[in-house]
Design an enzyme around this catalytic site. Sequence first.
Site, PDB file in Angstrom:
ATOM      1  N   ASN A   9       0.867  -1.180   0.000  1.00 38.82           N
ATOM      2  CA  ASN A   9       0.000   0.000   0.000  1.00 38.82           C
ATOM      3  C   ASN A   9       0.905   1.232   0.000  1.00 38.82           C
ATOM      4  O   ASN A   9       1.459   1.591   1.027  1.00 38.82           O
ATOM      5  CB  ASN A   9      -0.889  -0.044   1.261  1.00 38.82           C
ATOM      6  N   LYS A  11       0.122   4.274  -0.345  1.00 42.79           N
ATOM      7  CA  LYS A  11      -0.533   5.469   0.230  1.00 42.79           C
ATOM      8  C   LYS A  11      -0.278   6.689  -0.676  1.00 42.79           C
ATOM      9  O   LYS A  11      -0.178   6.531  -1.890  1.00 42.79           O
ATOM     10  CB  LYS A  11      -0.059   5.688   1.669  1.00 42.79           C
ATOM     11  N   HIS A  99      -9.550   1.230   4.852  1.00 40.47           N
ATOM     12  CA  HIS A  99      -8.285   1.476   5.545  1.00 40.47           C
ATOM     13  C   HIS A  99      -8.535   2.456   6.696  1.00 40.47           C
ATOM     14  O   HIS A  99      -9.342   3.386   6.560  1.00 40.47           O
ATOM     15  CB  HIS A  99      -7.238   2.040   4.576  1.00 40.47           C
ATOM     16  N   GLU A 101      -6.968   4.895   7.744  1.00 44.99           N
ATOM     17  CA  GLU A 101      -6.747   6.317   7.409  1.00 44.99           C
ATOM     18  C   GLU A 101      -7.982   6.898   6.713  1.00 44.99           C
ATOM     19  O   GLU A 101      -8.315   8.069   6.893  1.00 44.99           O
ATOM     20  CB  GLU A 101      -5.485   6.456   6.544  1.00 44.99           C
ATOM     21  N   GLU A 171      -5.379  -4.729  10.706  1.00 48.71           N
ATOM     22  CA  GLU A 171      -4.351  -3.707  10.892  1.00 48.71           C
ATOM     23  C   GLU A 171      -4.607  -2.943  12.190  1.00 48.71           C
ATOM     24  O   GLU A 171      -5.412  -1.988  12.204  1.00 48.71           O
ATOM     25  CB  GLU A 171      -4.372  -2.722   9.726  1.00 48.71           C
ATOM     26  N   GLY A 177       2.444   2.472  10.764  1.00 45.72           N
ATOM     27  CA  GLY A 177       3.403   3.563  10.566  1.00 45.72           C
ATOM     28  C   GLY A 177       4.088   4.005  11.850  1.00 45.72           C
ATOM     29  O   GLY A 177       4.743   5.044  11.881  1.00 45.72           O
ATOM     30  N   SER A 217       3.442  -1.917  10.442  1.00 49.54           N
ATOM     31  CA  SER A 217       4.893  -1.963  10.664  1.00 49.54           C
ATOM     32  C   SER A 217       5.502  -3.343  10.371  1.00 49.54           C
ATOM     33  O   SER A 217       6.430  -3.778  11.047  1.00 49.54           O
ATOM     34  CB  SER A 217       5.239  -1.507  12.079  1.00 49.54           C
TER      35      SER A 217
HETATM   36  P1  PGA Z   1       2.763   0.390   7.689  1.00 48.71           P
HETATM   37  O1  PGA Z   1       1.303   0.588   7.058  1.00 48.71           O
HETATM   38  O2  PGA Z   1       3.312  -0.905   7.145  1.00 48.71           O
HETATM   39  O3  PGA Z   1       3.542   1.578   7.244  1.00 48.71           O
HETATM   40  O4  PGA Z   1       2.581   0.337   9.180  1.00 48.71           O
HETATM   41  C1  PGA Z   1       0.442  -0.492   6.851  1.00 48.71           C
HETATM   42  C2  PGA Z   1      -0.856  -0.002   6.272  1.00 48.71           C
HETATM   43  O5  PGA Z   1      -1.338   1.064   6.682  1.00 48.71           O
HETATM   44  O6  PGA Z   1      -1.444  -0.648   5.382  1.00 48.71           O
END
Ligand code: PGA
Length: 254
Positions: A9, A11, A99, A101, A171, A177, A217
């Site tokens: 992803n 983003k 997601h 976000e 997640e 992140g 992460s």
């Molecule tokens: P990350 O994000 O691996 O940077 O923690 C995962 C995601 O949001 O899909």
Amino acid sequence: MQKKIIAGNWKMNTTLESAILLASEIDSRLTDSHREVDNVTVILFPPFPFIPIVADVINADRISVGSQNIANQPKGAFTGEVSAEMIASIGVKYTIIGHSERRAFYGETNKILSQKIDLALENNLDVVFCCGEKLEERESGQYFEVIRNQLIETIFKLSSEKMQHIVIAYEPIWAIGTGKTATPEQAQEIHAFIRNLLKKNFGETIADTVSILYGGSCKPANAKELFSQSDIDGGLIGGASLKAEDFVQIIESY
Ligand code: PGA
């Protein structure tokens, strides 16, 4: 048997130039890989404008592309939105929906997510549906309930036939992140919980075929241990998917 899937992803990262570079490097590293990675479905989720160009530079037998989002309306006067039909019309097979976000920054409720899921499936897109709890929900012990509700109000309303086009990504928001990964045991606990809910709601066959990915992460250093858990069928990778070397190493951890 669940498909093993590693998805990147991206983003809101990359430019036209860096997206081409990243996709080409992932493709060539996978081609040169000495590991047996043919059993892993690899999906890249670039930003909307770069989807066709990324699709052009990768080998479609090895890598698929998807969109990070779609609109909750089929078409019309919705300035700035991108529909499931548009995404399907450029040959894309997957979309992420839900997601954290999107839920947190764009107010996407379970009702909106259900509309998106229906539109995606009508347009033959497979859905990577995200769920996961906030830090305070984990700390207060509410996380099973939170995740159950996220599923019940959305994908668990689908028929068994439609469920075959769903991939679930667990997640935990506190791990996205942040560099804080769920331990393999914490992740496995939730994945097993989701698998059981699938069994209760749809039966054994669906529980055995829907892939459940871990995201948050995930990186080369922890991928192998996470993926060795019995109910973890792959990963949705954010930060580490922006470095071809790390992303391919994660794929090779299988
Ligand atoms: P990350 O994000 O691996 O940077 O923690 C995962 C995601 O949001 O899909």
